[in-house]
Design an enzyme around this catalytic site. Structure first.
Site, PDB file in Angstrom:
ATOM      1  N   SER A 296     -22.351  74.220   8.524  1.00 27.33           N
ATOM      2  CA  SER A 296     -21.266  74.432   9.484  1.00 27.33           C
ATOM      3  C   SER A 296     -21.067  73.192  10.327  1.00 27.33           C
ATOM      4  CB  SER A 296     -21.602  75.606  10.405  1.00 27.33           C
ATOM      5  OG  SER A 296     -22.597  75.212  11.345  1.00 27.33           O
ATOM      6  N   ASP A 297     -19.841  72.979  10.797  1.00 23.17           N
ATOM      7  CA  ASP A 297     -19.670  72.022  11.879  1.00 23.17           C
ATOM      8  C   ASP A 297     -20.423  72.586  13.087  1.00 23.17           C
ATOM      9  OD1 ASP A 297     -18.884  69.846  13.353  1.00 23.17           O
ATOM     10  OD2 ASP A 297     -16.769  70.034  12.876  1.00 23.17           O
ATOM     11  N   CYS A 298     -20.761  71.709  14.033  1.00 21.41           N
ATOM     12  CA  CYS A 298     -21.763  72.088  15.029  1.00 21.41           C
ATOM     13  C   CYS A 298     -21.278  73.206  15.944  1.00 21.41           C
ATOM     14  CB  CYS A 298     -22.195  70.864  15.802  1.00 21.41           C
ATOM     15  SG  CYS A 298     -23.055  69.716  14.704  1.00 21.41           S
TER      16      CYS A 298
END
Length: 779
Positions: A296-298
């Site tokens: 995932s993006d953060c």
């Protein structure tokens, strides 16, 4: 008292000693000195990786498993496994964005290449891979990955790098467009595959470092007009998804064999990308066969629960993400809520195991479970391999190749050593250093500013003109105007920086900030010699005023040219290096963004709603400079030496022309025998000028007319060095199914039947594509 040369020698010796005694990292796992763990089957290098992963999974408890689902993965001491930080970045050199990398001590900096948009302007796939790959000490080691491995061995970096960014530069206002290879999906996909190969190495299934293509998908808005990426729902048609947004990611996975794909913050058609099984499990892993992990993006999982309110409970969010195909969370969310999701029956432990199979397999491919690193696993790399002279030379060469000559009236360039001995260097970016490396950069090995670069060729008179790129007043104008009156030539270094365009900062307009335009015009009016405008920016700028001003002889775009940017700019100004870059994105006039919402994701124009379309592929309105624009100091002429005029497209045997076509006008790509079906061209490139030069040849395709098709599409590009008065032959192969196909409104890719035109500058070649049960290419 020591002389300057003695001080330099002593400093170099100390650095060498520091590097020689840099503390080596202890093994991540399977330490041969640890008798209790070294004999575990998962530590046996001779076993297949799949068997080793299965053995390790069988030894882990659920509580241990869930703590491995986050970027800051916890240690498992009883199995001899240390904690690991997955988050490192290497967009255009090892970066200190992300907690996985630390500069200092034996690693004070790393080679900082030009920002991606500048490197893309070279249209040189060999260079794109060479930034990760150049012959230094071993057969085909990689530059960025050499430095990454060296820093990992010294305990200063990880081995998993969440780079490159392969999103489409769809809207010129996007603050992160600088991180991308531009607006063309084929260029971006080619860049992605090349850069990933350079990072990951050519060691079979083994990885030197693990790359990651991000952000999947339709992510190209950060914060515009009150809409941010955490709340944005990108409404995308099947047609645009298939022929634009997914193209670079598919090429990254299938052609680059990337080890990871990152899902984005935004929703696509109402579903968060990190919770969408159709995107992750079905497409990336199923259709494209990703051999790696999905991250995932953060905090993306937390975003779709807390901000987008996509699920009712955090446990449902964790379950949805993992069941959709997410393997790793950049953030703590999965580590906090996955165990409860299993306890509540929302998720099976087998789903957790499936995620860990993908992450643990990548770690084993990286050699992290092999004990002490050997020379074969890059254990010999250390501080001496970071900021190596060959690496820094490649950073300079990359900057030279990416600079684009937009205007050259007269011509004003190149400058002459004899006539232009004194140069006024003016502008808020005239002595830039950190600005030159853009965002997602680390600590550079050193900098050569434009002022320093020009100073290597001529005596300089330096005036800022504006305190910074915001240029809110004219307090410094008079000094700049006086400098221009005194000098033999004037170089204005203007443009943008990260205060104007960056992650979470989209632009609202395309004009130069503040009073920059006023400064440029007043300096040009006062200049005794030729006036040269140099622009630093990631996105396009409407400089129509300068293009139309006869007092401004030349305009260069340098993007953000990296640590050696000033030297590269000066080399081009004085002709030591000939300009060869081409724009990887359209430069629109300010009026374009006045009439189009950044939130409108449609690529194609719509006259009914006064929508102009996006990128050169679908937009037909006025431009400042078109995609692919770039001048040279010499002149090149093309002649097509050989090319087919008729191409027969064979069907796969299960379909005949009746059910494979629509009204006899197209063939579904999945109904054609696509393997090795390509069009081969031989093109002669002649240099008719008086200067040797490197030519960037762009091949555009115009399909038969129809509402599915783009106006034109880049299908091939090549670099060729041609001496003055001589000629070189260039071979081009164009895969028919990949590059001579269009996508219908249902998202189905088809090969149009009929006349297709190929354009190389002013030269056109027409070929007829025909359906055939037995496929041959006729000339």
């Amino acid at each position: 008292m020591a002389s300057p040369s003695q001080i330099i020698s002593i400093t170099l010796l100390l650095l060498l000693l520091l590097g020689a005694f840099a503390k080596a990292r202890d093994p991540f796992a399977c330490d041969p000195k640890d008798a209790t763990t070294s004999n575990f089957p998962f530590c046996k290098v001779s076993m297949p990786i799949s068997n080793r992963v299965k053995d390790l999974l069988g030894r882990l408890k659920l509580q241990e498993k869930v703590r491995l689902l986050m970027n800051n993965a916890a240690a498992v001491p009883r199995l001899g496994i240390k904690g690991y930080e997955w988050w490192s970045e290497a967009l255009h050199g090892v970066s200190n964005v992300g907690p996985g990398t630390k500069f200092g001590g034996a690693f004070p900096g790393a080679t900082s290449f030009p920002q991606v948009i500048t490197t893309a302007a070279s249209f040189n796939a060999t260079l794109w891979e060479a930034i990760g790959r150049v012959k230094v000490r071993q057969p085909m080691p990689q530059v960025v990955s050499d430095e990454a491995r060296a820093m990992y061995n010294g305990g200063a970096a990880g081995l998993t790098y969440w780079s490159p960014n392969v999103n489409i530069f769809r809207d010129p206002r996007w603050g992160r467009g600088q991180e991308t290879p531009g607006e063309d999906p084929v260029v971006i996909g080619t860049y992605a595959a090349s850069y990933v190969k350079g990072l990951q190495g050519n060691n079979g299934d083994r990885l030197k470092v693990a790359a990651c293509c991000k952000h999947f998908t339709a992510y190209d808005l950060d914060n515009w007009n009150g809409v941010d990426r955490f709340h944005f729902n990108a409404k995308v048609s099947k047609q645009d998804m298939e022929d634009t947004f997914d193209v670079p990611f598919k090429m990254c996975v299938q052609d680059g064999n990337v080890a990871s794909v990152m899902c984005s913050y935004n929703q696509v058609n109402g579903v968060p990308t990190c919770a969408d099984p159709n995107l992750l499990k079905k497409t990336v892993r199923g259709q494209w066969n990703l051999n790696g992990y999905i991250v995932s993006d953060c905090d993306s999982v937390g975003v779709f629960y807390n901000t987008q309110h996509y699920t009712s409970t955090p446990e449902e969010a964790a379950a949805d993400a993992i069941k959709a195909g997410l393997d790793l969370d950049c953030g703590p969310f999965l580590a906090q809520y996955t165990e409860n999701a299993v306890t509540k029956g929302l998720l099976n432990e087998v789903d957790v195991n499936s995620a860990l199979v993908n992450t643990l397999t990548v770690q084993m491919r990286l050699g992290m479970f092999d004990g002490e690193p050997s020379e074969q696993s890059f254990g010999n790399l250390g501080p001496k391999d970071v900021c190596a002279p060959a690496h820094q030379q490649l950073a300079l060469e990359a900057a030279r190749q990416g600079i684009v000559l937009l205007k050259n009236r007269g011509p004003s360039l190149p400058l002459s050593h004899l006539r232009h001995r004194t140069v006024a260097v003016i502008g808020p970016n005239s002595n830039a250093t950190v600005t030159m490396i853009g965002n997602y950069a680390g600590v550079a090995c050193g900098y050569t500013s434009p002022l320093q670069g020009v100073g290597n060729y001529a005596k300089t008179i330096h005036q800022m003109g504006c305190a910074d790129v915001a240029c809110v007043d004219d307090k410094l104008f008079s000094g700049a105007i006086d400098a221009a009156r005194q000098a033999d030539a004037t170089v204005l270094v203007m443009g943008l920086d990260q205060s104007m365009e960056a992650e979470f900062k989209d632009r609202t307009e395309l004009l130069l900030p503040g009073r920059q335009q006023e400064l440029i015009s007043k300096v040009a009016m006062a200049s005794k010699g030729p006036t040269i405008l140099v622009l630093m920016s990631g996105g396009p700028i409407d400089v129509s005023f300068a293009n139309n001003d006869p007092r401004i002889g030349s305009i260069l775009w340098a993007g953000y040219p990296g640590q050696a940017g000033g030297a590269a700019i000066a080399d081009v100004l004085y002709g030591t290096t000939k300009p060869e870059g081409k724009l990887p994105m359209t430069w629109y006039p300010q009026g374009y963004v006045s009439n189009i919402l950044m939130t409108d994701m449609a690529m194609r124009s719509s006259p009914n709603r006064n929508y102009p379309g996006r990128t050169y592929r679908f937009y037909k309105g006025p431009v400042v400079y078109p995609f692919g624009h770039g001048l040279s100091y010499t002149n090149f002429v093309h002649t097509i030496a050989s090319a087919p005029t008729v191409v027969s497209v064979p069907l796969d045997g299960h379909h005949h022309s009746g059910n494979a076509t629509v009204s006899g006008k197209s063939i579904k790509v999945n109904h054609a025998k696509c393997n090795k079906l390509s069009v081969g061209l031989q093109v002669d490139v002649k240099n008719t000028g008086s200067e040797d030069g490197t030519h960037t040849m762009l091949v555009f395709w115009m399909p038969p007319a129809g509402h599915w098709a783009p106006h034109k599409q880049l299908v091939a590009f090549a670099k060729v060095h041609v001496k003055a008065g001589s000629q070189q032959r260039v071979g081009i192969n164009i895969h028919v199914c990949k590059f001579l196909s269009v996508v219908d409104r249902s998202g189905v890719r088809r090969i149009p039947i009929g006349i297709h035109d190929l354009h190389i500058d002013g030269v056109k070649h027409s070929l007829s594509l025909q359906a055939a049960t037995l496929g041959v290419i006729k000339t």
